[in-house]
Design a protein around this motif. Structure first.
Motif, PDB file in Angstrom:
ATOM      1  N   VAL A 147      32.050  41.627  44.855  1.00 54.61           N
ATOM      2  CA  VAL A 147      32.806  42.608  44.909  1.00 54.61           C
ATOM      3  C   VAL A 147      34.773  41.762  43.928  1.00 54.61           C
ATOM      4  O   VAL A 147      35.240  42.930  44.063  1.00 54.61           O
ATOM      5  CB  VAL A 147      33.037  41.609  46.592  1.00 54.61           C
ATOM      6  N   LEU A 148      34.349  40.609  44.088  1.00 59.02           N
ATOM      7  CA  LEU A 148      35.654  40.270  43.735  1.00 59.02           C
ATOM      8  C   LEU A 148      36.787  40.714  42.469  1.00 59.02           C
ATOM      9  O   LEU A 148      37.304  40.733  41.796  1.00 59.02           O
ATOM     10  CB  LEU A 148      36.186  38.638  43.349  1.00 59.02           C
ATOM     11  N   PHE A 149      34.797  40.775  41.480  1.00 64.00           N
ATOM     12  CA  PHE A 149      34.952  41.447  40.223  1.00 64.00           C
ATOM     13  C   PHE A 149      35.362  42.170  40.089  1.00 64.00           C
ATOM     14  O   PHE A 149      36.205  43.359  38.680  1.00 64.00           O
ATOM     15  CB  PHE A 149      34.241  41.452  39.227  1.00 64.00           C
ATOM     16  N   ASP A 150      35.213  43.378  40.920  1.00 63.09           N
ATOM     17  CA  ASP A 150      35.088  44.759  40.784  1.00 63.09           C
ATOM     18  C   ASP A 150      36.670  45.006  41.843  1.00 63.09           C
ATOM     19  O   ASP A 150      37.554  45.753  40.953  1.00 63.09           O
ATOM     20  CB  ASP A 150      34.740  45.915  42.155  1.00 63.09           C
ATOM     21  N   VAL A 151      37.540  44.407  41.788  1.00 56.52           N
ATOM     22  CA  VAL A 151      38.955  44.101  42.781  1.00 56.52           C
ATOM     23  C   VAL A 151      39.960  44.314  41.039  1.00 56.52           C
ATOM     24  O   VAL A 151      40.342  44.474  41.002  1.00 56.52           O
ATOM     25  CB  VAL A 151      39.394  43.547  44.140  1.00 56.52           C
ATOM     26  N   ILE A 152      39.100  43.284  40.927  1.00 62.20           N
ATOM     27  CA  ILE A 152      39.887  42.704  39.327  1.00 62.20           C
ATOM     28  C   ILE A 152      39.432  43.764  38.187  1.00 62.20           C
ATOM     29  O   ILE A 152      40.723  44.539  37.796  1.00 62.20           O
ATOM     30  CB  ILE A 152      39.088  41.734  38.230  1.00 62.20           C
ATOM     31  N   ARG A 153      38.489  44.792  37.902  1.00 59.43           N
ATOM     32  CA  ARG A 153      37.922  45.808  37.592  1.00 59.43           C
ATOM     33  C   ARG A 153      39.097  47.365  38.093  1.00 59.43           C
ATOM     34  O   ARG A 153      39.578  47.852  37.031  1.00 59.43           O
ATOM     35  CB  ARG A 153      36.860  46.314  37.460  1.00 59.43           C
ATOM     36  N   GLN A 154      39.896  47.558  39.332  1.00 58.97           N
ATOM     37  CA  GLN A 154      40.086  48.018  39.773  1.00 58.97           C
ATOM     38  C   GLN A 154      42.034  48.013  39.248  1.00 58.97           C
ATOM     39  O   GLN A 154      42.612  49.198  39.600  1.00 58.97           O
ATOM     40  CB  GLN A 154      40.452  48.168  40.951  1.00 58.97           C
ATOM     41  N   GLY A 155      42.606  46.505  38.187  1.00 63.55           N
ATOM     42  CA  GLY A 155      43.563  46.517  38.415  1.00 63.55           C
ATOM     43  C   GLY A 155      44.329  45.974  39.037  1.00 63.55           C
ATOM     44  O   GLY A 155      45.590  45.646  38.586  1.00 63.55           O
ATOM     45  N   LEU A 156      43.965  45.575  40.625  1.00 63.95           N
ATOM     46  CA  LEU A 156      44.474  45.097  41.321  1.00 63.95           C
ATOM     47  C   LEU A 156      44.431  43.746  41.660  1.00 63.95           C
ATOM     48  O   LEU A 156      45.643  43.840  42.188  1.00 63.95           O
ATOM     49  CB  LEU A 156      43.676  45.433  42.695  1.00 63.95           C
ATOM     50  N   LEU A 157      44.285  42.996  40.825  1.00 60.95           N
ATOM     51  CA  LEU A 157      43.819  40.894  40.602  1.00 60.95           C
ATOM     52  C   LEU A 157      43.637  41.343  39.457  1.00 60.95           C
ATOM     53  O   LEU A 157      42.934  42.240  38.242  1.00 60.95           O
ATOM     54  CB  LEU A 157      43.028  40.164  41.139  1.00 60.95           C
ATOM     55  N   SER A 158      43.569  39.396  38.310  1.00 57.35           N
ATOM     56  CA  SER A 158      43.696  39.851  37.344  1.00 57.35           C
ATOM     57  C   SER A 158      43.024  38.223  37.916  1.00 57.35           C
ATOM     58  O   SER A 158      43.252  37.511  38.569  1.00 57.35           O
ATOM     59  CB  SER A 158      43.686  39.712  36.559  1.00 57.35           C
ATOM     60  N   LEU A 159      41.626  37.432  36.305  1.00 57.63           N
ATOM     61  CA  LEU A 159      41.758  36.327  37.076  1.00 57.63           C
ATOM     62  C   LEU A 159      43.214  35.304  36.509  1.00 57.63           C
ATOM     63  O   LEU A 159      42.771  33.832  37.182  1.00 57.63           O
ATOM     64  CB  LEU A 159      40.261  35.686  36.010  1.00 57.63           C
ATOM     65  N   ASP A 160      44.276  35.314  36.594  1.00 58.24           N
ATOM     66  CA  ASP A 160      45.548  34.763  36.091  1.00 58.24           C
ATOM     67  C   ASP A 160      45.850  35.200  37.309  1.00 58.24           C
ATOM     68  O   ASP A 160      47.134  34.712  37.666  1.00 58.24           O
ATOM     69  CB  ASP A 160      46.242  34.861  34.342  1.00 58.24           C
ATOM     70  N   SER A 161      45.898  35.968  38.991  1.00 57.69           N
ATOM     71  CA  SER A 161      46.589  36.325  39.585  1.00 57.69           C
ATOM     72  C   SER A 161      46.516  35.212  40.517  1.00 57.69           C
ATOM     73  O   SER A 161      45.741  34.356  40.456  1.00 57.69           O
ATOM     74  CB  SER A 161      46.186  37.025  40.439  1.00 57.69           C
ATOM     75  N   THR A 162      48.421  34.199  40.524  1.00 58.85           N
ATOM     76  CA  THR A 162      48.112  33.560  41.616  1.00 58.85           C
ATOM     77  C   THR A 162      48.263  33.661  43.229  1.00 58.85           C
ATOM     78  O   THR A 162      48.776  34.904  43.779  1.00 58.85           O
ATOM     79  CB  THR A 162      49.618  32.519  41.188  1.00 58.85           C
ATOM     80  N   THR A 163      48.050  32.482  43.472  1.00 61.08           N
ATOM     81  CA  THR A 163      48.738  31.967  45.535  1.00 61.08           C
ATOM     82  C   THR A 163      50.193  32.660  45.692  1.00 61.08           C
ATOM     83  O   THR A 163      50.336  33.401  46.230  1.00 61.08           O
ATOM     84  CB  THR A 163      47.378  31.246  45.698  1.00 61.08           C
ATOM     85  N   GLY A 164      50.708  32.418  44.882  1.00 60.35           N
ATOM     86  CA  GLY A 164      52.441  32.602  44.499  1.00 60.35           C
ATOM     87  C   GLY A 164      52.772  33.875  44.952  1.00 60.35           C
ATOM     88  O   GLY A 164      53.119  34.651  45.755  1.00 60.35           O
TER      89      GLY A 164
END
Length: 373
Positions: free
Chosen positions: A105-122
């Protein structure tokens, strides 16, 4: 013990440790591979060794209800064995087998460009201080440095947002990327990041991303307390999913095919490649249930890496759960498999996780032989 063995035509430790609106509507239901018919396994075939091991191990451990299903690279169910009253359609709590699905599920949120593996909690959650630099990569690899468990993950009467707000107040155990601790808090935070950027609750996101496109019923969902089927507003993302073997097989097929299955494209090929590698090979290993069981396996992105080269990638990954449910795939051997069960600690001699993990690892060479590898 009543053991039923079938071959299919088309081919000859505790719970928290292992459980541990805005966009378009749901995707249309995908066309799935046709169901295959089953037949009795002929005596003397190579699969007899697989069946004999399952039967003898179950008897020795006192396990009276479980199943094994094996699928080849063309998604044909090439082997199935049921023990006792367990069936391929028996829906149970999966515990940590949920993690592999949550990662997709999280991989697909990344695919959509809404997050990346480097997105931070900040950036996403507004966290400050030493927690602000925790990335999604840290969270998916359990190297966030946070305490790996928190009582909020078991609270039914709150939301995921409220649980993550409580997690945010706990001091760091270590700097991000320096320590591995298997547990439930990492994915709880990752899921909240997905909720924020999509504007959807976790269960809605799961349904729209995976369940509905794969034709899975509404009962395949995440709970806070999955064995009791309680709580969906604060789902245990690391261990709260319920499914049957036939239902989970579709989710596992999607992972096996790196997000390309039944006409779907979820996640990216690069993300599924990264899933099979340990992102921080030099981390201090804290809580590692696999090492407690005597296995040297390390962790990738929401998956255990079952090989001796985790830094460069593994063909075989797994996601066993506290109640024994153990899915794994082996791309070099061209198959994926599920050990299905929901056992309590008193249901088996020697411990549920040890039983299922040892059985999985000991079955691997027999499966390879039966497949002609």
């Amino acid at each position: 013990m009543n053991a039923m063995v079938r071959a299919v035509s088309g081919a000859a430790v505790g719970f928290l440790l292992w459980a541990c609106g805005g966009a378009s509507g749901p995707a249309p239901e995908a066309e799935l591979p046709p169901a295959v018919t089953s037949q009795t396994l002929d005596a003397g075939t190579a699969w007899n060794a697989v069946g004999a091991m399952v039967t003898s191990r179950a008897a020795a451990a006192g396990v009276t209800s479980m199943g094994l299903a094996i699928y080849d690279a063309q998604d044909r169910k090439v082997y199935e064995q049921m023990v006792g009253d367990f069936t391929p359609d028996t829906r149970v709590a999966l515990a940590s087998a949920s993690k592999l699905v949550s990662g997709t599920v999280l991989f697909d949120v990344i695919r959509q460009g809404l997050l990346s593996l480097d997105s931070t909690t900040g950036q996403v959650l507004g966290w400050t201080g030493d927690k602000a630099n925790i990335t999604l990569r840290h969270l998916l690899s359990f190297t966030s440095g946070m305490e790996p468990s928190n009582p909020c993950t078991t609270r039914v009467g709150i939301t995921l947002a409220e649980c993550v707000a409580q997690i945010a107040t706990v001091p760091q155990k270590a700097p991000p990327g320096t320590r591995f601790d298997y547990g439930s808090t990492h994915l709880q935070v990752a899921a909240r990041m997905a909720e924020v950027v999509t504007g959807k609750t976790w269960n809605t996101l799961f349904a729209q991303t995976l369940a509905t496109p794969l034709g899975l019923p509404s009962g395949v969902t995440y709970y806070t307390a999955p064995t009791q089927q309680l709580g969906t507003t604060n789902p245990l993302v690391a261990g709260g999913l319920r499914a049957s073997m036939n239902e989970y097989a579709k989710l596992l097929a999607l992972v096996y095919h790196r997000g390309r299955y039944a006409g779907l494209e979820k996640g990216t090929l690069a993300l599924f490649a990264l899933q099979t590698r340990e992102p921080y090979p030099s981390v201090v290993v804290g809580n590692s249930p696999y090492q407690e069981l005597g296995y040297p396996y390390r962790y990738g992105l929401t998956a255990w890496l079952e090989c001796t080269t985790p830094a460069t990638g593994c063909d075989s990954i797994s996601s066993p759960g506290a109640f024994g449910w153990t899915p794994w795939l082996d791309r070099s051997a061209n198959y994926y498999a599920i050990l299905g069960m929901q056992l309590a600690g008193s249901d088996t001699t020697g411990g549920v996780v040890a039983f299922s993990v040892d059985l999985e690892n000991d079955l691997k060479p027999l499966i390879n032989t039966a497949l002609g590898n």
